[in-house]
Structure formats: structure tokens, C-alpha cells
Design an enzyme around this catalytic site. Structure first.
Site, PDB file in Angstrom:
ATOM      1  N   SER A   6      26.468   2.045 -50.787  1.00  0.00           N
ATOM      2  CA  SER A   6      25.254   3.025 -50.927  1.00  0.00           C
ATOM      3  C   SER A   6      24.097   2.551 -51.852  1.00  0.00           C
ATOM      4  O   SER A   6      23.055   2.785 -51.764  1.00  0.00           O
ATOM      5  CB  SER A   6      25.655   4.466 -51.320  1.00  0.00           C
ATOM      6  N   ARG A   7      24.766   1.761 -52.891  1.00  0.00           N
ATOM      7  CA  ARG A   7      23.704   1.199 -53.906  1.00  0.00           C
ATOM      8  C   ARG A   7      22.601   0.217 -53.294  1.00  0.00           C
ATOM      9  O   ARG A   7      21.870  -0.069 -53.844  1.00  0.00           O
ATOM     10  CB  ARG A   7      24.459   0.790 -55.205  1.00  0.00           C
TER      11      ARG A   7
ATOM     12  N   GLY B 296      29.973   0.606 -43.637  1.00  0.00           N
ATOM     13  CA  GLY B 296      31.397   0.771 -44.268  1.00  0.00           C
ATOM     14  C   GLY B 296      32.191   2.302 -44.294  1.00  0.00           C
ATOM     15  O   GLY B 296      33.187   2.163 -43.773  1.00  0.00           O
ATOM     16  N   HIS B 297      31.308   3.423 -44.500  1.00  0.00           N
ATOM     17  CA  HIS B 297      31.757   4.529 -44.252  1.00  0.00           C
ATOM     18  C   HIS B 297      32.043   4.808 -42.776  1.00  0.00           C
ATOM     19  O   HIS B 297      33.209   5.464 -42.489  1.00  0.00           O
ATOM     20  CB  HIS B 297      30.709   5.591 -44.603  1.00  0.00           C
TER      21      HIS B 297
ATOM     22  N   GLY C 137      38.204   3.174 -48.758  1.00  0.00           N
ATOM     23  CA  GLY C 137      37.934   1.847 -48.623  1.00  0.00           C
ATOM     24  C   GLY C 137      38.587   0.745 -49.720  1.00  0.00           C
ATOM     25  O   GLY C 137      38.777   1.102 -50.979  1.00  0.00           O
TER      26      GLY C 137
ATOM     27  N   GLY D 289      27.982  10.646 -49.555  1.00  0.00           N
ATOM     28  CA  GLY D 289      26.762  10.231 -48.672  1.00  0.00           C
ATOM     29  C   GLY D 289      26.245   9.083 -48.811  1.00  0.00           C
ATOM     30  O   GLY D 289      26.750   8.182 -49.168  1.00  0.00           O
ATOM     31  N   ALA D 290      24.776   9.086 -48.491  1.00  0.00           N
ATOM     32  CA  ALA D 290      24.120   7.706 -48.313  1.00  0.00           C
ATOM     33  C   ALA D 290      24.870   6.975 -47.262  1.00  0.00           C
ATOM     34  O   ALA D 290      25.222   5.661 -47.836  1.00  0.00           O
ATOM     35  CB  ALA D 290      23.699   7.060 -49.477  1.00  0.00           C
ATOM     36  N   LEU D 291      25.417   7.404 -46.187  1.00  0.00           N
ATOM     37  CA  LEU D 291      26.485   6.729 -45.300  1.00  0.00           C
ATOM     38  C   LEU D 291      25.907   5.174 -44.847  1.00  0.00           C
ATOM     39  O   LEU D 291      24.493   5.153 -44.512  1.00  0.00           O
ATOM     40  CB  LEU D 291      26.792   7.613 -44.222  1.00  0.00           C
ATOM     41  N   HIS D 292      26.788   4.190 -44.651  1.00  0.00           N
ATOM     42  CA  HIS D 292      26.454   3.179 -44.110  1.00  0.00           C
ATOM     43  C   HIS D 292      27.711   2.713 -43.251  1.00  0.00           C
ATOM     44  O   HIS D 292      28.605   3.405 -43.111  1.00  0.00           O
ATOM     45  CB  HIS D 292      26.274   2.054 -45.159  1.00  0.00           C
TER      46      HIS D 292
END
Ligand code: PAF
Length: 284
Positions: free
Chosen positions: A188-189, A36-37, A149, A31-34
Site C-alpha cells: 500500500s506504500r 496483493g490483497h 501474506g 485498506g489501500a487495497l492492491h
């Protein structure tokens, strides 16, 4: 987009797709998708007939309980992002659904040297947890393709080996790193970086780019030392490792001619956040 919270309901969906002769791409995430995902989702959409994303913050891969606790969980936002990508299904299970009996792993895998250096040396048990959850998710999802990834390069190599060891009939696809405009690898970080740390984090990709430019002109030892020092001298940044290794075996190399593929991998801590990045220096 269909949202499935139980193994049974998801498997019913997957079986239907397979009965219809369709290929199923799987993008596992925490989760905490961006972006990149989303690039993984897009690659899956372009390659497969159906795309399933999972969001599961896997407790068994965190060696630091406060890291697990602080892991961002913006589920509603993630769902909206997946919907805008026309992702076909989201698997959103509870811990009990993924690990019905206990969090203890029932299988252990010998990844040989792949799990020893870099992340393996700095995050005890991390890859055991990653392998445990990816194996369990693959068992549940039964996808034809798995998209992961390059950003987590060592993880990618471990999963590649896991698939070989378990002989699962799934095709692993490596997806390129997606970067912010200034070069910072998306993670996500990143949302947890304060403005000062965020500004400093740009040095990671800048250093990797300079290493790539120097590759072939300077020795591996010189490049490694230079890369480490460049980042260590950024105020408030500490380097866990800066390695230049064989991209296939992850073994150290002294001479570039020894390897067909070479990669630089780095992990740093800045503003209390641990960031990793890598860059292929030589590909065959
Ligand atoms: O890379 C990640 O986000 C995780 O390690 C993964 C592969 C989803 C397993 O929890």
C-alpha cells in the site's frame, strides 16, 4: 457485498454462516487495497464458503504518528475492488468499535525471539499493536481460516505464534508475495513513492533474486554483506537491515546446513518511504 460497521451486526452475519455449516475465511487489511490483497481474497474464496475482509487502520501498530496520518485511505475504491471480487462481507469498524474502552492493550504476549530482530528492532511496539488488533479481530470475526501474506514475513510468524498461544481454532494460511512486473513487491506504500524513488525501488527485488542465485555458492556472511552494500549504494536509498535468517526461528545462521528453511529479509528507506521485502532461499 454486505458492509458491517458494528461488531454486533458482523457477528450476526458470521453466526448465520456457521449455523449453516459454512467455513469463513478472513482477510484483515488496513485498506489501500492492491493485487496483493486481492490475491488473499481469491485464495480465501477458493478455500472457504464465505470470505470476510476487514479494513481498519490500526492506530496501535504505528510508532510514527505521521506515518499513521499519511496512511492512504481510499475506502470507496477499496469497496469497489472487493465488490468486483465478489467478497461476501466487509467489516469497516471505527476505532471505538474495535477498542471500546481504550487503546491500551489488556493482554501481552511473549513472542520470544520472533519479535526481537528486523522489524522488531526498528519499530518499537509495532508487533504488540499488530498482535493486539489481530487478536481482537479474530475474537470479533470468529473465522475458520485466516489469510495473511508472506510479504510481512515476521508479522506472519508472530500471528502464527499468537494463534498457538491463544489456542484460537483458526487455520492460518500463508499467501505468496505478489510483485509488480519489474519485481517490486506490492505494498500500500508504493503509491507514495515518487517516480524517482519508484525507479530505485526495483533494486530491492533484483538484489534478493541475485542473493537467491548466489545461495549455496557463497557464505551467508558474504551474501548478507553483498546484499546490504548493493542497496546502500543506490543513490538516496538507506538500508535498515538486510538479514539472512532461519525462516522458522528468525535466528541468525552462519552455515546453511544448520537450517531446513532460510529466508532473506530486507527493509529500506527510499524517497521518505519505508519498504520491506523477503525471499525464501531454502525450503524443505
Ligand atoms: O498487514 C497488515 O495490513 C496489518 O498489519 C494487519 C494484519 C491488517 C493488522 O492491522
Amino acid at each position: 457485498m454486505e458492509i458491517y460497521k458494528t461488531v454486533q451486526s458482523l457477528q450476526k452475519f458470521v453466526q448465520k454462516q456457521k449455523d449453516d455449516g459454512l467455513t469463513v475465511g478472513f482477510v484483515p487489511t488496513m485498506g489501500a487495497l492492491h493485487e496483493g490483497h486481492l490475491s488473499l481474497i481469491r485464495l480465501s474464496q477458493a478455500t472457504c464458503d464465505r470470505t470476510i475482509c476487514s479494513i481498519f487502520v490500526n492506530p496501535t501498530q504505528f510508532d510514527d504518528p505521521s506515518d499513521l496520518e499519511k496512511y492512504p485511505r481510499p475506502v470507496e475504491r477499496d469497496i469497489a475492488m472487493l465488490e468486483s471480487e465478489n467478497c461476501h462481507a466487509l467489516f469497516l469498524p471505527s476505532v471505538k468499535e474495535v477498542y471500546p474502552d481504550s487503546l491500551e492493550a489488556t493482554e501481552s504476549y511473549d513472542f520470544g525471539f520472533l519479535e526481537k530482530p528486523m522489524e522488531g528492532a526498528h519499530r518499537t511496539g509495532h508487533f504488540d499493536g499488530v498482535a493486539q488488533v489481530v487478536n481482537r479481530l479474530l475474537e470479533i470475526v470468529q473465522a475458520t481460516h485466516l489469510f495473511m501474506g508472506q510479504k510481512d514475513y515476521q508479522q506472519f510468524k508472530i500471528i502464527d505464534r499468537l494463534i498457538e498461544l491463544t489456542q484460537r481454532p483458526v487455520q492460518l494460511v500463508r499467501c505468496p508475495i505478489i510483485r509488480e512486473e519489474d519485481g517490486l513487491a506490492m505494498s500500500s506504500r508504493n503509491v507514495r513513492l515518487n517516480p524517482e524513488a519508484r525507479a530505485k525501488a526495483v533494486h530491492i527485488s533484483q538484489t534478493l533474486r541475485k542473493i537467491k542465485a548466489g545461495f549455496g555458492h557463497k557464505s551467508i556472511i558474504e551474501l548478507k554483506k553483498w546484499g546490504f552494500e548493493q542497496l546502500e549504494q543506490v543513490d538516496g536509498m538507506s538500508v535498515d537491515y538486510f538479514e539472512i535468517v532461519d525462516a522458522d526461528t528468525l535466528q541468525n545462521i552462519d552455515d546453511v546446513s544448520e537450517s531446513q528453511q532460510v529466508i532473506a529479509c530486507v527493509a529500506v528507506r527510499v524517497g521518505g518511504i519505508r519498504l520491506i521485502d523477503n525471499m525464501l532461499l531454502k525450503v524443505h
